[in-house]
Design an enzyme around this catalytic site. Structure first.
Site, PDB file in Angstrom:
ATOM      1  N   HIS A 136       0.800  -1.229   0.000  1.00 50.36           N
ATOM      2  CA  HIS A 136       0.000   0.000   0.000  1.00 50.36           C
ATOM      3  C   HIS A 136       0.830   1.276   0.000  1.00 50.36           C
ATOM      4  O   HIS A 136       0.301   2.353   0.244  1.00 50.36           O
ATOM      5  CB  HIS A 136      -0.957  -0.002   1.192  1.00 50.36           C
TER       6      HIS A 136
ATOM      7  N   ASP B 217      -9.166  -1.287  -0.659  1.00 54.44           N
ATOM      8  CA  ASP B 217      -8.682  -0.200   0.210  1.00 54.44           C
ATOM      9  C   ASP B 217      -8.726   1.155  -0.477  1.00 54.44           C
ATOM     10  O   ASP B 217      -7.760   1.928  -0.446  1.00 54.44           O
ATOM     11  CB  ASP B 217      -7.263  -0.512   0.735  1.00 54.44           C
TER      12      ASP B 217
HETATM   13 MG    MG Z   1      -6.685  -4.805   1.528  1.00 52.83          MG
END
Ligand code: MG
Ligand code: SAH
Length: 215
Positions: A141, A167
């Site tokens: 991320h 996300d």
């Molecule tokens: Mg995730």
């Protein structure tokens, strides 16, 4: 089928980071794409998302490629927010989610529908050739990683197929912004090729349009 998935997760505590509703959405989209191409996920961890996608592939005689280096993302490392001691390998002194992943796949009886690929997203994207029906992005991320994953794997989605990105949060208060920024970059660069079709929780589905659908 919803019941089968509920029963499975009721009887087995599978570690992971996916809401049930999001998993069901993955299952639904994976079922749609059998004639478009195989499915591929970036970021399998202990196999939670893999079960939803893999079950759909099993039912539709499709295949899921489950990609993860299994060394964990930044937030899974020792001392970080999502560190889990159960995944720590004493011998190598590193995180290793692969044994947990294998156990999940066996419990769900998905050995014939899921092909694990233990490598990084970058390494695989460079050599990947096959157009895919559905790509689910749920790997690292950081901004750099999210940008890489979305832009590199978008290329491998077949026309009529889907890119699902996990996300995606509208504000920093709700969650990290890197996946959303990466998605926006893709939509900016290739606006005519992609259409946002659905959001379930933090999971967004983009469809790669056929030339006949382009406006
Ligand atoms: Mg995730
Ligand atoms: N989809 C999972 C959660 C994934 S967590 C679920 O349903 O629970 C993110 C995963 O991405 C971690 O297992 C981590 O090892 C993996 N990952 C992070 N960066 C990666 C990269 N560059 N290549 C491959 N996998 C990566």
């Amino acid at each position: 089928m919803q019941n089968k998935l509920i029963d499975f997760f009721d009887s087995h505590a599978i570690k992971g980071f996916l809401q049930h509703e999001e998993g069901l959405a993955l299952y639904r989209y994976a079922l749609k794409v059998r004639i478009v191409g195989a499915c591929l996920e970036i970021g399998s961890y202990c196999g939670k998302s893999t079960v939803y996608l893999g079950l759909a592939c099993k039912e539709s005689e499709n295949t899921l490629f489950a990609v993860d280096h299994h060394g964990g993302s930044e937030e899974h490392q020792i001392g970080e927010e999502y560190y889990d001691q159960d995944l720590f390998d004493q011998t190598t002194q590193r995180i290793n989610s692969f044994p947990w992943f294998q156990r999940t796949i066996e419990l769900a009886d998905l050995q014939c529908s899921v092909i694990p690929i233990v490598t990084s997203s970058q390494t695989l994207a460079l050599v990947w050739q096959q157009p895919l029906g559905l790509v689910f992005i749920d790997g690292g991320h950081s901004e750099q990683q999210a940008m890489h994953d979305v832009l590199a794997w978008a290329k491998h989605v077949a026309n009529g197929g889907y890119l699902a990105i996990h996300d995606i949060y509208a504000t920093p208060e709700e969650g990290g912004q890197a996946p959303r920024l990466a998605m926006e970059k893709l939509l900016q660069q290739q606006a005519a090729d992609w259409q946002m079709v659905e959001q379930v929780g933090s999971l967004v589905f983009l469809k790669k349009l056929h030339s006949s659908e382009l406006g």
